[in-house]
Design a protein around this motif. Structure first.
Motif, PDB file in Angstrom:
ATOM      1  N   HIS A 551    -116.264 -32.255 -27.295  1.00 27.72           N
ATOM      2  CA  HIS A 551    -115.741 -32.315 -28.662  1.00 27.72           C
ATOM      3  C   HIS A 551    -115.024 -31.033 -29.038  1.00 27.72           C
ATOM      4  O   HIS A 551    -113.912 -31.071 -29.608  1.00 27.72           O
ATOM      5  N   VAL A 552    -115.623 -29.891 -28.723  1.00 26.82           N
ATOM      6  CA  VAL A 552    -114.970 -28.634 -29.085  1.00 26.82           C
ATOM      7  C   VAL A 552    -113.720 -28.411 -28.236  1.00 26.82           C
ATOM      8  O   VAL A 552    -112.728 -27.832 -28.689  1.00 26.82           O
ATOM      9  N   ASP A 553    -113.771 -28.875 -26.996  1.00 26.92           N
ATOM     10  CA  ASP A 553    -112.582 -28.760 -26.132  1.00 26.92           C
ATOM     11  C   ASP A 553    -111.437 -29.610 -26.683  1.00 26.92           C
ATOM     12  O   ASP A 553    -110.258 -29.204 -26.670  1.00 26.92           O
ATOM     13  N   GLU A 554    -111.773 -30.782 -27.191  1.00 28.70           N
ATOM     14  CA  GLU A 554    -110.753 -31.651 -27.791  1.00 28.70           C
ATOM     15  C   GLU A 554    -110.173 -31.012 -29.038  1.00 28.70           C
ATOM     16  O   GLU A 554    -108.952 -31.074 -29.287  1.00 28.70           O
ATOM     17  N   ALA A 555    -111.009 -30.385 -29.861  1.00 26.51           N
ATOM     18  CA  ALA A 555    -110.501 -29.718 -31.061  1.00 26.51           C
ATOM     19  C   ALA A 555    -109.570 -28.578 -30.692  1.00 26.51           C
ATOM     20  O   ALA A 555    -108.529 -28.358 -31.336  1.00 26.51           O
ATOM     21  N   LEU A 556    -109.901 -27.817 -29.621  1.00 28.65           N
ATOM     22  CA  LEU A 556    -109.035 -26.728 -29.179  1.00 28.65           C
ATOM     23  C   LEU A 556    -107.700 -27.287 -28.679  1.00 28.65           C
ATOM     24  O   LEU A 556    -106.628 -26.716 -28.938  1.00 28.65           O
ATOM     25  N   TYR A 557    -107.771 -28.382 -27.986  1.00 27.53           N
ATOM     26  CA  TYR A 557    -106.554 -29.010 -27.478  1.00 27.53           C
ATOM     27  C   TYR A 557    -105.648 -29.421 -28.637  1.00 27.53           C
ATOM     28  O   TYR A 557    -104.415 -29.247 -28.581  1.00 27.53           O
ATOM     29  N   ARG A 558    -106.211 -29.938 -29.712  1.00 28.75           N
ATOM     30  CA  ARG A 558    -105.414 -30.324 -30.875  1.00 28.75           C
ATOM     31  C   ARG A 558    -104.751 -29.107 -31.505  1.00 28.75           C
ATOM     32  O   ARG A 558    -103.618 -29.176 -31.997  1.00 28.75           O
ATOM     33  N   ALA A 559    -105.485 -27.990 -31.530  1.00 26.91           N
ATOM     34  CA  ALA A 559    -104.915 -26.781 -32.108  1.00 26.91           C
ATOM     35  C   ALA A 559    -103.684 -26.333 -31.319  1.00 26.91           C
ATOM     36  O   ALA A 559    -102.682 -25.861 -31.877  1.00 26.91           O
ATOM     37  N   LYS A 560    -103.740 -26.455 -30.006  1.00 30.90           N
ATOM     38  CA  LYS A 560    -102.587 -26.065 -29.177  1.00 30.90           C
ATOM     39  C   LYS A 560    -101.413 -27.015 -29.399  1.00 30.90           C
ATOM     40  O   LYS A 560    -100.256 -26.594 -29.489  1.00 30.90           O
ATOM     41  N   LEU A 561    -101.696 -28.318 -29.481  1.00 33.96           N
ATOM     42  CA  LEU A 561    -100.628 -29.292 -29.701  1.00 33.96           C
ATOM     43  C   LEU A 561     -99.983 -29.101 -31.062  1.00 33.96           C
ATOM     44  O   LEU A 561     -98.775 -29.371 -31.242  1.00 33.96           O
ATOM     45  N   ALA A 562    -100.767 -28.639 -32.021  1.00 29.59           N
ATOM     46  CA  ALA A 562    -100.250 -28.466 -33.372  1.00 29.59           C
ATOM     47  C   ALA A 562     -99.443 -27.186 -33.530  1.00 29.59           C
ATOM     48  O   ALA A 562     -99.007 -26.864 -34.639  1.00 29.59           O
ATOM     49  N   GLY A 563     -99.238 -26.428 -32.443  1.00 31.89           N
ATOM     50  CA  GLY A 563     -98.384 -25.242 -32.525  1.00 31.89           C
ATOM     51  C   GLY A 563     -99.092 -23.934 -32.293  1.00 31.89           C
ATOM     52  O   GLY A 563     -98.490 -22.871 -32.441  1.00 31.89           O
ATOM     53  N   ARG A 564    -100.375 -23.962 -31.941  1.00 34.20           N
ATOM     54  CA  ARG A 564    -101.174 -22.762 -31.657  1.00 34.20           C
ATOM     55  C   ARG A 564    -101.365 -21.897 -32.925  1.00 34.20           C
ATOM     56  O   ARG A 564    -100.846 -22.218 -33.988  1.00 34.20           O
ATOM     57  N   ASN A 565    -102.112 -20.826 -32.729  1.00 29.06           N
ATOM     58  CA  ASN A 565    -102.445 -19.897 -33.828  1.00 29.06           C
ATOM     59  C   ASN A 565    -103.044 -20.658 -35.022  1.00 29.06           C
ATOM     60  O   ASN A 565    -102.640 -20.474 -36.166  1.00 29.06           O
ATOM     61  N   ARG A 566    -104.012 -21.491 -34.745  1.00 30.08           N
ATOM     62  CA  ARG A 566    -104.642 -22.273 -35.797  1.00 30.08           C
ATOM     63  C   ARG A 566    -106.043 -22.700 -35.335  1.00 30.08           C
ATOM     64  O   ARG A 566    -106.383 -22.593 -34.167  1.00 30.08           O
ATOM     65  N   THR A 567    -106.787 -23.215 -36.301  1.00 30.97           N
ATOM     66  CA  THR A 567    -108.152 -23.679 -36.030  1.00 30.97           C
ATOM     67  C   THR A 567    -108.236 -25.156 -36.350  1.00 30.97           C
ATOM     68  O   THR A 567    -107.826 -25.598 -37.441  1.00 30.97           O
ATOM     69  N   GLU A 568    -108.753 -25.914 -35.402  1.00 34.21           N
ATOM     70  CA  GLU A 568    -108.940 -27.345 -35.604  1.00 34.21           C
ATOM     71  C   GLU A 568    -110.431 -27.674 -35.494  1.00 34.21           C
ATOM     72  O   GLU A 568    -111.154 -27.092 -34.684  1.00 34.21           O
ATOM     73  N   VAL A 569    -110.878 -28.632 -36.323  1.00 38.64           N
ATOM     74  CA  VAL A 569    -112.272 -29.048 -36.363  1.00 38.64           C
ATOM     75  C   VAL A 569    -112.359 -30.457 -35.821  1.00 38.64           C
ATOM     76  O   VAL A 569    -111.568 -31.332 -36.206  1.00 38.64           O
ATOM     77  N   PHE A 570    -113.331 -30.664 -34.929  1.00 39.60           N
ATOM     78  CA  PHE A 570    -113.513 -32.017 -34.396  1.00 39.60           C
ATOM     79  C   PHE A 570    -114.301 -32.834 -35.416  1.00 39.60           C
ATOM     80  O   PHE A 570    -115.363 -32.428 -35.877  1.00 39.60           O
ATOM     81  N   ILE A 571    -113.697 -33.971 -35.794  1.00 40.34           N
ATOM     82  CA  ILE A 571    -114.335 -34.893 -36.731  1.00 40.34           C
ATOM     83  C   ILE A 571    -114.478 -36.229 -36.035  1.00 40.34           C
ATOM     84  O   ILE A 571    -113.483 -36.816 -35.573  1.00 40.34           O
ATOM     85  N   ASP A 572    -115.711 -36.693 -35.965  1.00 40.63           N
ATOM     86  CA  ASP A 572    -115.974 -37.974 -35.297  1.00 40.63           C
ATOM     87  C   ASP A 572    -115.391 -39.091 -36.141  1.00 40.63           C
ATOM     88  O   ASP A 572    -115.689 -39.226 -37.348  1.00 40.63           O
ATOM     89  N   ALA A 573    -114.517 -39.900 -35.522  1.00 43.37           N
ATOM     90  CA  ALA A 573    -113.819 -40.954 -36.262  1.00 43.37           C
ATOM     91  C   ALA A 573    -114.718 -42.141 -36.547  1.00 43.37           C
ATOM     92  O   ALA A 573    -114.336 -43.045 -37.295  1.00 43.37           O
ATOM     93  N   ARG A 574    -115.907 -42.206 -35.944  1.00 44.72           N
ATOM     94  CA  ARG A 574    -116.780 -43.364 -36.157  1.00 44.72           C
ATOM     95  C   ARG A 574    -117.299 -43.401 -37.568  1.00 44.72           C
ATOM     96  O   ARG A 574    -117.632 -42.401 -38.172  1.00 44.72           O
TER      97      ARG A 574
END
Length: 574
Positions: A551-574
């Motif tokens: 989950h934390v790895d996925e959140a980090l991956y989203r931060a990179k896709l979103a342009g880096r230099n940012r913090t993303e939080v993993f939120i369970d979609a269920r």
């Protein structure tokens, strides 16, 4: 190092053996000698108790006699009786003191010894009071005799007064009849006045003598004072009557003068009666105290007699049958005492040898299980101390190995091996205690280009700066920073909710920006930046470490896709 003097185990064991053997022999000899001595003391005790009983009985007899004397002293009548009783009282106190001192010298029990000592002090005190009693009884007797003399004198005066005044009343009565025959009205009036005054004088005098007679039967000072006030009032009234009679006959004034001298003069009736009563009361109080003290002494001595008789009876019955058994018991007691010494010595060896060996073994096991805070055992044994010193060296080496195994050599933070163990422990703790567990994963943006452009030395320096920045924002000792791999790092935040973890991640991102590490290949103001992912486990989610890391790895991956230099939080979609 142990500051105690080190001794060889062989020397200790040999010394302990000789000490135990010597004490056993000495104890056996002492036991035999004591048994013989105790036997002699028992025989002496019986003899001593017999004397003690005889003396205590005599003391009780003298105490009873002293009580009788103090009672008789309350009712003496003559000087001879008083002196005889006081002399006998002095003799009885001397007998009591003598017998008590004998008991004091024979008694060995501390409590009874102290009680006898207090009894002696009491007897000495009351002996010292005897001169005072002599003075008090003498003063009471003298005052009583003087008061009796005055009473006798007043009794004679009362009879003479009655006869004289009665004769005067008869004369005035005859004169009245003579004046009546002569029809002398002025004489009759004067005669009547004279007769009335004389009659009042006579009645007041009779009353006064009756009050004075009551004084000898008065038993308290208040009553004597009342009688004195009444008598003085009557005396004043009689003086007023004499003053109103207008006669030149001085016999009435002489009667008043004699009565007044006995009532108000030096050593008057009332003063002597009060003094006799006071002295008698004080003396009687002292006699009461002495009688009470004698009663207490008699009671105490009776207790001594009972106690001594019981001791004699027990000692006489058991002396012959117990003397031989007592010797055997003493000897057996000596053997048991030696055995106790041996047990004590064994305990000493167990404590000084066996226990340190066991403690050393436990310390070795603890160090083998990576418990490097284990305290080293202390001992004064040379061989064991050598083992402990070697164990201390092994402990130091183990600590160094543990540090190398758990720490990243480049950045100084924890490595992946330590992180994997710790995240499993923290997740298990959070699951047991129903608490959240948050993790933050971050890596350096475009770090490969940074290494290619500035070199690996500068790259390593950049990693160390980032690690120091991350350590600076961690405030709790339970928070952990570890290198996950390459330029990826992870923050382990126990008991932290997703919101708290996000705030820490953002603070870290801003702190890295504030470092202003130049990176021309960066699209963010030409400085080094980081991207962060945040994930949180909280009940009642399933206990799965790999899932939390994904989950934390996925959140980090989203931060990179979103342009880096940012913090993303993993939120369970269920």
């Amino acid at each position: 190092m142990n500051s105690k003097r080190l001794t060889s185990l062989k020397y200790k064991i040999t010394l302990a053996f000789y000490i135990i053997l010597g004490m056993a022999i000495v104890n056996g000899i002492i036991a035999i000698l004591l048994s013989q001595k105790l036997k002699t003391e028992i025989e002496q005790l019986v003899n001593s108790e017999a004397v003690k009983v005889t003396t205590a009985l005599q003391l009780a007899k003298n105490s009873e006699r002293l009580q009788i004397i103090t009672t008789e002293l309350n009712h003496y009548d003559t000087e001879e009786q008083r002196l005889t009783l006081l002399k006998e009282l002095t003799t009885q106190w001397e007998y009591l003191l003598k017998d008590t001192k004998v008991l004091f010298s024979l008694e060995t029990t501390p409590n009874t010894h102290q009680a006898l000592n207090r009894t002696i002090d009491t007897q000495l005190y009351f002996q010292q009071q005897l001169p005072l009693l002599d003075t008090l009884t003498d003063s009471a007797l003298q005052a009583k005799l003087q008061a009796q003399n005055i009473q006798a004198n007043l009794a004679g005066m009362s009879s003479a007064f009655s006869d004289e005044i009665q004769a005067q009343l008869n004369l005035t009565h005859e004169h009245f009849h003579l004046l009546l025959e002569q029809k002398n009205l002025d004489g009759i009036s004067d005669n009547l006045n004279q007769h009335q005054a004389l009659s009042a004088y006579f009645h007041q005098g009779e009353h006064l003598f009756a009050l004075l007679e009551e004084v000898k039967n008065s038993q308290n000072i208040v009553e004597i004072n009342r009688l004195q006030r009444e008598a003085m009032r009557l005396l004043i009234q009689m003086e007023e009557i004499v003053a109103s009679m207008h006669t030149s006959d001085s016999i009435y004034l002489e009667w008043l003068s004699q009565i007044k001298q006995n009532m108000a003069g030096n050593d008057n009736l009332f003063e002597l009666s009060r003094n006799a009563l006071k002295s008698t009361q004080i003396a009687n109080a002292h006699f009461g105290f002495q009688a009470k003290a004698a009663q207490e002494i008699a009671t105490f001595t009776q207790e001594l007699v009972d106690h001594a008789e019981e001791e004699i009876k027990i000692a006489g019955t058991n002396l012959k049958s117990d003397s031989t058994s007592f010797v055997i018991l003493i000897f057996c007691g000596g053997i048991l005492y030696c055995f106790f010494i041996w047990l004590t010595s064994w305990h000493f060896m167990a404590k000084g040898i066996i226990k340190p060996v066991i403690a050393t073994r436990d310390a070795m096991n603890a160090i083998a299980n990576e418990k490097l805070d284990t305290q080293m055992p202390t001992t004064d044994n040379l061989e064991l101390q050598q083992m402990v010193s070697s164990l201390e060296t092994l402990k130091t080496y183990a600590a160094q190995v543990k540090t190398m195994a758990e720490t990243d050599g480049l950045t100084g933070c924890y490595n992946r091996r330590y992180l994997d163990n710790q995240i499993l422990k923290e997740l298990s703790y959070a699951n047991d205690h129903n608490m959240p567990l948050s993790i933050v994963m971050f890596d350096l943006d475009n770090f490969k280009e940074f290494n290619d452009q500035y070199g690996h030395v500068n790259g390593d320096q950049c990693l160390r700066q980032i690690v120091n920045a991350a350590k600076s924002i961690l405030q709790r000792p339970t928070d952990i920073l570890a290198r996950y791999g390459g330029e990826e790092f992870m923050l382990l935040l126990p008991s932290s909710h997703i919101e708290d973890a996000y705030k820490i991640a953002e603070r870290l991102r801003e702190t890295v920006i504030d470092l202003h590490i130049i990176h021309q290949g960066s699209s963010h103001s030409g400085i080094v930046t980081i991207s962060l992912g945040v994930a949180c486990w909280q009940p009642p989610e399933s206990f799965d470490v790999n899932k939390l890391i994904s989950h934390v790895d996925e959140a980090l991956y989203r931060a990179k896709l979103a342009g880096r230099n940012r913090t993303e939080v993993f939120i369970d979609a269920r």
